[in-house]
Design a protein around this motif. Structure first.
Motif, PDB file in Angstrom:
ATOM      1  N   ILE C  29       0.813  -1.198   0.000  1.00  0.00           N
ATOM      2  CA  ILE C  29       0.000   0.000   0.000  1.00  0.00           C
ATOM      3  C   ILE C  29       0.850   1.253   0.000  1.00  0.00           C
ATOM      4  O   ILE C  29       0.469   2.263  -0.574  1.00  0.00           O
ATOM      5  CB  ILE C  29      -0.960  -0.035   1.205  1.00  0.00           C
ATOM      6  N   SER C  30       1.998   1.241   0.621  1.00  0.00           N
ATOM      7  CA  SER C  30       2.802   2.457   0.634  1.00  0.00           C
ATOM      8  C   SER C  30       4.077   2.346  -0.169  1.00  0.00           C
ATOM      9  O   SER C  30       4.839   3.295  -0.230  1.00  0.00           O
ATOM     10  CB  SER C  30       3.153   2.841   2.072  1.00  0.00           C
ATOM     11  N   GLY C  31       4.337   1.210  -0.748  1.00  0.00           N
ATOM     12  CA  GLY C  31       5.488   1.096  -1.626  1.00  0.00           C
ATOM     13  C   GLY C  31       6.829   1.001  -0.938  1.00  0.00           C
ATOM     14  O   GLY C  31       7.864   1.049  -1.586  1.00  0.00           O
ATOM     15  N   VAL C  32       6.854   0.878   0.365  1.00  0.00           N
ATOM     16  CA  VAL C  32       8.128   0.770   1.069  1.00  0.00           C
ATOM     17  C   VAL C  32       8.375  -0.708   1.379  1.00  0.00           C
ATOM     18  O   VAL C  32       7.603  -1.337   2.089  1.00  0.00           O
ATOM     19  CB  VAL C  32       8.099   1.571   2.387  1.00  0.00           C
ATOM     20  N   ARG C 184       5.963  11.512   6.020  1.00  0.00           N
ATOM     21  CA  ARG C 184       5.330  11.142   7.278  1.00  0.00           C
ATOM     22  C   ARG C 184       4.393   9.961   7.088  1.00  0.00           C
ATOM     23  O   ARG C 184       4.340   9.058   7.918  1.00  0.00           O
ATOM     24  CB  ARG C 184       4.570  12.331   7.857  1.00  0.00           C
ATOM     25  N   VAL C 185       3.681   9.964   5.984  1.00  0.00           N
ATOM     26  CA  VAL C 185       2.778   8.849   5.724  1.00  0.00           C
ATOM     27  C   VAL C 185       3.564   7.552   5.570  1.00  0.00           C
ATOM     28  O   VAL C 185       3.188   6.505   6.101  1.00  0.00           O
ATOM     29  CB  VAL C 185       1.939   9.112   4.458  1.00  0.00           C
ATOM     30  N   ALA C 186       4.685   7.642   4.865  1.00  0.00           N
ATOM     31  CA  ALA C 186       5.500   6.441   4.692  1.00  0.00           C
ATOM     32  C   ALA C 186       6.003   5.961   6.040  1.00  0.00           C
ATOM     33  O   ALA C 186       6.042   4.760   6.320  1.00  0.00           O
ATOM     34  CB  ALA C 186       6.671   6.739   3.759  1.00  0.00           C
ATOM     35  N   MET C 187       6.373   6.899   6.902  1.00  0.00           N
ATOM     36  CA  MET C 187       6.853   6.518   8.229  1.00  0.00           C
ATOM     37  C   MET C 187       5.747   5.816   8.998  1.00  0.00           C
ATOM     38  O   MET C 187       5.974   4.809   9.661  1.00  0.00           O
ATOM     39  CB  MET C 187       7.318   7.774   8.980  1.00  0.00           C
ATOM     40  N   PHE C 188       4.535   6.348   8.909  1.00  0.00           N
ATOM     41  CA  PHE C 188       3.409   5.695   9.568  1.00  0.00           C
ATOM     42  C   PHE C 188       3.217   4.281   9.062  1.00  0.00           C
ATOM     43  O   PHE C 188       2.945   3.356   9.821  1.00  0.00           O
ATOM     44  CB  PHE C 188       2.108   6.469   9.313  1.00  0.00           C
ATOM     45  N   SER C 189       3.365   4.125   7.734  1.00  0.00           N
ATOM     46  CA  SER C 189       3.082   2.802   7.184  1.00  0.00           C
ATOM     47  C   SER C 189       4.104   1.797   7.679  1.00  0.00           C
ATOM     48  O   SER C 189       3.768   0.652   7.962  1.00  0.00           O
ATOM     49  CB  SER C 189       3.053   2.829   5.664  1.00  0.00           C
ATOM     50  N   VAL C 190       5.367   2.234   7.815  1.00  0.00           N
ATOM     51  CA  VAL C 190       6.371   1.293   8.314  1.00  0.00           C
ATOM     52  C   VAL C 190       6.093   0.972   9.767  1.00  0.00           C
ATOM     53  O   VAL C 190       6.168  -0.189  10.204  1.00  0.00           O
ATOM     54  CB  VAL C 190       7.793   1.867   8.163  1.00  0.00           C
ATOM     55  N   SER C 191       5.731   1.977  10.551  1.00  0.00           N
ATOM     56  CA  SER C 191       5.515   1.689  11.968  1.00  0.00           C
ATOM     57  C   SER C 191       4.215   0.919  12.172  1.00  0.00           C
ATOM     58  O   SER C 191       4.127   0.061  13.049  1.00  0.00           O
ATOM     59  CB  SER C 191       5.572   2.972  12.799  1.00  0.00           C
ATOM     60  N   PHE C 192       3.210   1.189  11.357  1.00  0.00           N
ATOM     61  CA  PHE C 192       1.984   0.404  11.406  1.00  0.00           C
ATOM     62  C   PHE C 192       2.286  -1.058  11.130  1.00  0.00           C
ATOM     63  O   PHE C 192       1.813  -1.962  11.818  1.00  0.00           O
ATOM     64  CB  PHE C 192       1.012   0.899  10.315  1.00  0.00           C
ATOM     65  N   GLY C 193       3.085  -1.254  10.075  1.00  0.00           N
ATOM     66  CA  GLY C 193       3.461  -2.627   9.717  1.00  0.00           C
ATOM     67  C   GLY C 193       4.161  -3.300  10.879  1.00  0.00           C
ATOM     68  O   GLY C 193       3.915  -4.467  11.186  1.00  0.00           O
ATOM     69  N   GLY C 194       5.038  -2.538  11.539  1.00  0.00           N
ATOM     70  CA  GLY C 194       5.739  -3.079  12.696  1.00  0.00           C
ATOM     71  C   GLY C 194       4.767  -3.431  13.814  1.00  0.00           C
ATOM     72  O   GLY C 194       4.871  -4.485  14.450  1.00  0.00           O
ATOM     73  N   ALA C 195       3.800  -2.539  14.047  1.00  0.00           N
ATOM     74  CA  ALA C 195       2.820  -2.807  15.096  1.00  0.00           C
ATOM     75  C   ALA C 195       2.046  -4.087  14.789  1.00  0.00           C
ATOM     76  O   ALA C 195       1.816  -4.928  15.648  1.00  0.00           O
ATOM     77  CB  ALA C 195       1.873  -1.617  15.231  1.00  0.00           C
ATOM     78  N   TYR C 196       1.640  -4.214  13.529  1.00  0.00           N
ATOM     79  CA  TYR C 196       0.921  -5.425  13.128  1.00  0.00           C
ATOM     80  C   TYR C 196       1.764  -6.655  13.369  1.00  0.00           C
ATOM     81  O   TYR C 196       1.282  -7.692  13.824  1.00  0.00           O
ATOM     82  CB  TYR C 196       0.529  -5.329  11.639  1.00  0.00           C
TER      83      TYR C 196
END
Lengths: 336, 249, 290
Positions: C29-32, C184-196
């Motif tokens: 979803i975020s391409g990272v 910032r959105v990309a950072m959220f997506s990485v940390s969200f992924g980590g949380a998951y």
């Protein structure tokens, strides 16, 4: 007006300019300037092969093998494919050679060439379907395949299973081992460097840079990528087949992550995009890892951190730095 | 239209998700013609070219070249038949000098097929081709890196890359865009020369005045459909075309 | 026996889904590309263990802290490493790979190996569904898995931040020009992924022990599910995890258990042949873009 401002300027060295055309032949100094970088690996390796102790000769074998894997990685990277699984090529070649030797009784002089070719073919076949997709899929599949193959071999116990196949035929003597791998390494280095600098290599690099443009020129980019993939996987397969006969054993460890990571680290540290840089990186990292061996698992932690630091902070790599220093010098000039 | 056309597009449709980019497009071009393709932004001109040259597959419809059905063929096969195109957004290999940019088209199997593999050293051929499109040889412009060349030269480089493939049909996508009047005036003779060599040309353009001076025939697109087809003057007089460009009341 | 297989197959599939969701969120979803995913998974579990056993915090607090810290680790990873190499796919892959490697081997070196390293189950009872006995932990996993999948779907389709996630994956420049702070959105997506990843680990690992090698297995499974299901599509992910999950369960029950690892591999190979971009993959083959 502030006359005190200066800026740094990089200029080609005099000797580089003088040796840039045919008049280089008139001066020994200029010919030395040109030939030294090329002769260095050749002479260096030959000297090392003679002066090193038995233990360090084995390390040199290991270095050369990793250098081959790093060169293979570099070729793929220049063509736009990032391989996270050099171990796939290495392990496939190793198992081909090992099985041919164990079950069919063929000698190394037969198994190694055959393993090179068939290992390369098999790996290419595995990866061809992914070539049409975004690059990340290629990386993902190369990462996953060796890890899966290990678990399959462990579970199904084929090809020797967990114990692997041992008691395989060795090479005639350790001098043959050493000089064979050095010869192949040098041939690969100079040969493929030549290839990548030729028009063929330009097409591959073009595919990496702007594949739409290359498609537009009437070139089938997937066929070219397949060719690059075959070359790289054959190199890796050779390395694997060679090591099988050096250790006289093949088993699950041939698909270990080490064989995937170290080539990447070598290329990143040594300098991507010039096969020589990847080889240099291997010559730096493998002895380093030997020296760090007492640290055990911490070694891989270092690799990981090394990779990250170099990728972010020193992306050009050691070789590019040396190359730049060799050809150019810097000085401060006044800003006009 | 007779004799049989070089390129024939029939019943072409292309949908991108919900957007209908091309809607029942039909047109033909005869050998040796210079066809202009005009229309407001978003009317589907570039998409039509992408469909013809194989970069995009049509949802429906047929594209025929010299009687052969080339619908859905990949770009490299279409180039080998003799169709070449330029891109609207010029993207050369920036770190390479201009003449090195030409090596890749010269490496292509099309060139090998046409010249029987005896074309000569690619570097020399590249320099010759660039000279023909206006890269002054004595100023060594061809040796400059693409990153330092101005747009006029980059467009010419793009044109040279297409010419290098020795095509029979060349499609130029907004070649004149971003060029000054003088630069356009200097490129027109090159196109005229191509016509004299018997090549068929399709030109997508927004610079209508310059296009109408050289085009034999013009078709106009709007919302993916052909709304006019004929001589330049007739097309410009057509009410549909005026509405498309200027909007209706 | 069949009922047993169906129920356990379902659980297995949801486990796979849970594990793959975080990776798909970040990449699809975020391409990272976050190849450190397996490491974050183990990190979440180990943090929880440390909070529970070494510090003695109550369960819920330990869980929340562990998840939060893993999310922060993801954000830090982005901020200090990925941010500098954003857009260079090669460097992103190598750097995350290096971080993941360093973390996993560090955990091994620090000695987190052994039977005492396990997380507690939520409730040590079993319930009966029809004729099948199943432990409550597995039921919880299913509930959590379905909830998380549903949450992602809802989040990316109906909330502002979620839509931003999808925006930067599709076209970053446009997203930027719309005022979306892509970094910032990309950072959220990485940390969200980590949380998951941490949540998945905390609920799945009680079924066994915390085994650092699992970090690699998790990455393999997540990648397999994403490859088969197609990056970027939650629906594809669900279908893929059920295909592979049931495939594995049936293999264990009716064939021999050591063929289990073959299932994802065969799934990948088959998908590559018939539909390389994945079952519902949105990233079409290269030819389709211009």
């Amino acid at each position: 007006m502030d006359n005190e401002k200066k800026r740094k300027e990089r200029i080609d060295r005099g000797i580089k300019v003088r040796s840039s055309d045919v008049f280089a032949l008139t001066s020994w100094r200029e010919m030395l300037y040109l030939s030294a970088p090329r002769l260095l690996p050749v002479v260096g390796l030959l000297i090392l092969s003679i002066v090193l102790s038995h233990y360090w000769q084995r390390v040199l074998l290991s270095v050369s093998v990793f250098a081959l894997l790093a060169i293979s990685w570099d070729i793929l990277a220049q063509s736009g494919m990032v391989s996270l699984g050099q171990a796939l090529f290495f392990g496939t070649g190793a198992y081909f050679a090992g099985n041919m030797n164990h079950y069919l009784g063929w000698p190394p002089s037969v198994t190694i060439p055959l393993a090179t070719i068939f290992g390369g073919l098999l790996c290419t076949l595995f990866l061809v379907p992914v070539l049409r997709l975004r690059g990340i899929y290629f990386s993902m599949v190369t990462l996953v395949l060796p890890l899966m193959l290990v678990r399959i071999i462990e579970a199904t116990r084929i090809f020797g299973g967990t114990e692997g196949l041992s008691g395989l035929s060795p090479l005639p003597n350790r001098w043959v081992e050493l000089y064979l791998i050095i010869a192949v390494l040098l041939a690969a280095l100079f040969g493929f460097r030549r290839l990548m600098n030729s028009d063929y290599g330009l097409v591959l690099k073009g595919i990496n840079d702007n594949d739409r443009s290359v498609m537009n020129a009437g070139i089938n980019i997937y066929w070219f990528k397949t060719q690059a993939l075959f070359i790289a996987s054959a190199i890796g397969a050779f390395a694997g087949a060679f090591m099988t006969h050096v250790y006289m054993f093949v088993g699950m460890p041939v698909f270990a992550l080490d064989y995937s990571i170290l080539p990447i680290a070598a290329a990143v540290v040594g300098g991507m995009g010039t096969l020589a840089g990847s080889m240099l990186g291997a010559f730096v990292l493998v002895p380093l890892s030997e020296i760090l061996r007492p640290l055990g698992g911490l070694r891989i932690v270092f690799y990981g951190l090394f990779l990250v630091v170099f990728t972010v902070a020193v992306p050009e790599g050691i070789f590019h730095y040396i190359q730049r220093k060799y050809h150019q010098f810097e000085r401060w000039v006044e800003v006009e | 239209m007779s004799p049989s056309p070089l390129l024939k597009v029939s019943g072409l449709y292309k949908n991108f998700g919900g957007v209908q980019a091309i809607h029942n497009l039909n047109f033909e071009i005869a050998e040796g013609e210079l066809l202009g393709m005009i229309g407001p932004n978003g009317s589907g001109k570039t998409t039509a070219v992408n469909l013809i040259t194989g970069f995009v597959k049509p949802t429906e419809g047929e594209i025929g070249y010299r009687g052969k059905n080339i619908t859905g063929w990949p770009p490299y096969k279409i180039v080998r038949l003799g169709i070449a195109r330029t891109f609207q957004m010029v993207k050369p290999f920036y770190q390479l000098p201009a003449y090195k940019n030409m090596i890749i088209p010269l490496y292509s199997p099309r060139v090998k097929k046409i010249t029987g593999g005896k074309y000569g050293d690619r570097n020399a051929v590249a320099l010759d081709l660039l000279e023909e499109v206006g890269f002054e040889r004595d100023a060594f412009v061809a040796y400059k890196a693409a990153s330092v060349l101005p747009q006029g030269y980059l467009k010419r480089l793009e044109l040279a890359k297409a010419i290098a493939l020795q095509p029979d049909l060349i499609i130029l996508d907004e070649l004149f865009s971003g060029l000054s009047l003088a630069e356009v005036a200097s490129i027109v003779p090159i196109i005229e020369k191509l016509r004299q060599q018997g090549k068929t040309i399709i030109m997508i353009e927004h610079r209508l005045k310059e296009l109408f001076r050289i085009a034999d025939r013009v078709i106009a697109l709007n919302y993916g459909q052909k709304i006019a087809d004929g001589q330049a003057a007739d097309v410009m007089d057509s009410q549909d075309v005026k509405n498309a460009y200027l909007g209706s009341e | 026996m069949l009922a047993n297989t169906i129920i356990y197959g379902f659980v297995n599939s949801v486990i796979l889904l849970l594990v793959a969701l975080g990776f798909n969120l970040t990449f699809g979803i975020s391409g990272v590309a976050n190849f450190a995913y397996g490491a974050l998974y183990i990190m979440g579990a180990l943090l929880c263990w440390v909070f529970l056993n070494s510090i003695g915090l109550p369960y819920f607090i330990a869980v929340i802290l562990a998840v939060a810290l893993t999310a922060i680790a993801g954000a830090l990873m982005y901020r200090f490493v990925l941010l500098r190499i954003r857009g260079l796919v090669l460097s992103e892959v190598i750097a995350t790979f290096g971080i993941g490697l360093a973390l996993l081997e560090l955990f091994k070196y620090m000695g987190f190996i052994g039977f005492e390293y396990s997380l507690p189950v939520i409730c040590d009872t079993s319930i009966e569904i029809g004729a099948v006995v199943i432990d409550l932990q597995r039921v919880f996993i299913v509930i959590i898995g379905v909830t998380m999948a549903g949450f992602i779907w809802f989040f990316t389709h109906h909330t502002r931040t979620g839509l931003r996630f999808r925006g930067i994956a599709q076209e970053e420049r446009t997203a930027l020009s719309l005022g979306i702070n892509t970094d910032r959105v990309a950072m959220f997506s990485v940390s969200f992924g980590g949380a998951y990843a941490a949540i998945a680990a905390i609920f799945i690992l009680p079924l066994g022990t915390i085994n650092v090698e699992q970090g690699y297995s998790v990455l393999i499974n997540a990648l397999a599910v994403c490859i088969v299901g197609g990056l970027g599509s939650t629906g594809g992910l669900v279908l893929a995890s059920f295909l592979i999950g049931y495939g594995q369960t049936f293999t264990v029950t009716y064939l021999e258990s050591h063929w289990v690892m073959l299932v994802p591999l065969i799934a990948i190979l088959v998908i590559l042949v018939i539909r390389p971009s994945g079952l519902f993959g949105k990233h079409k083959e290269l030819e389709e873009r211009i």
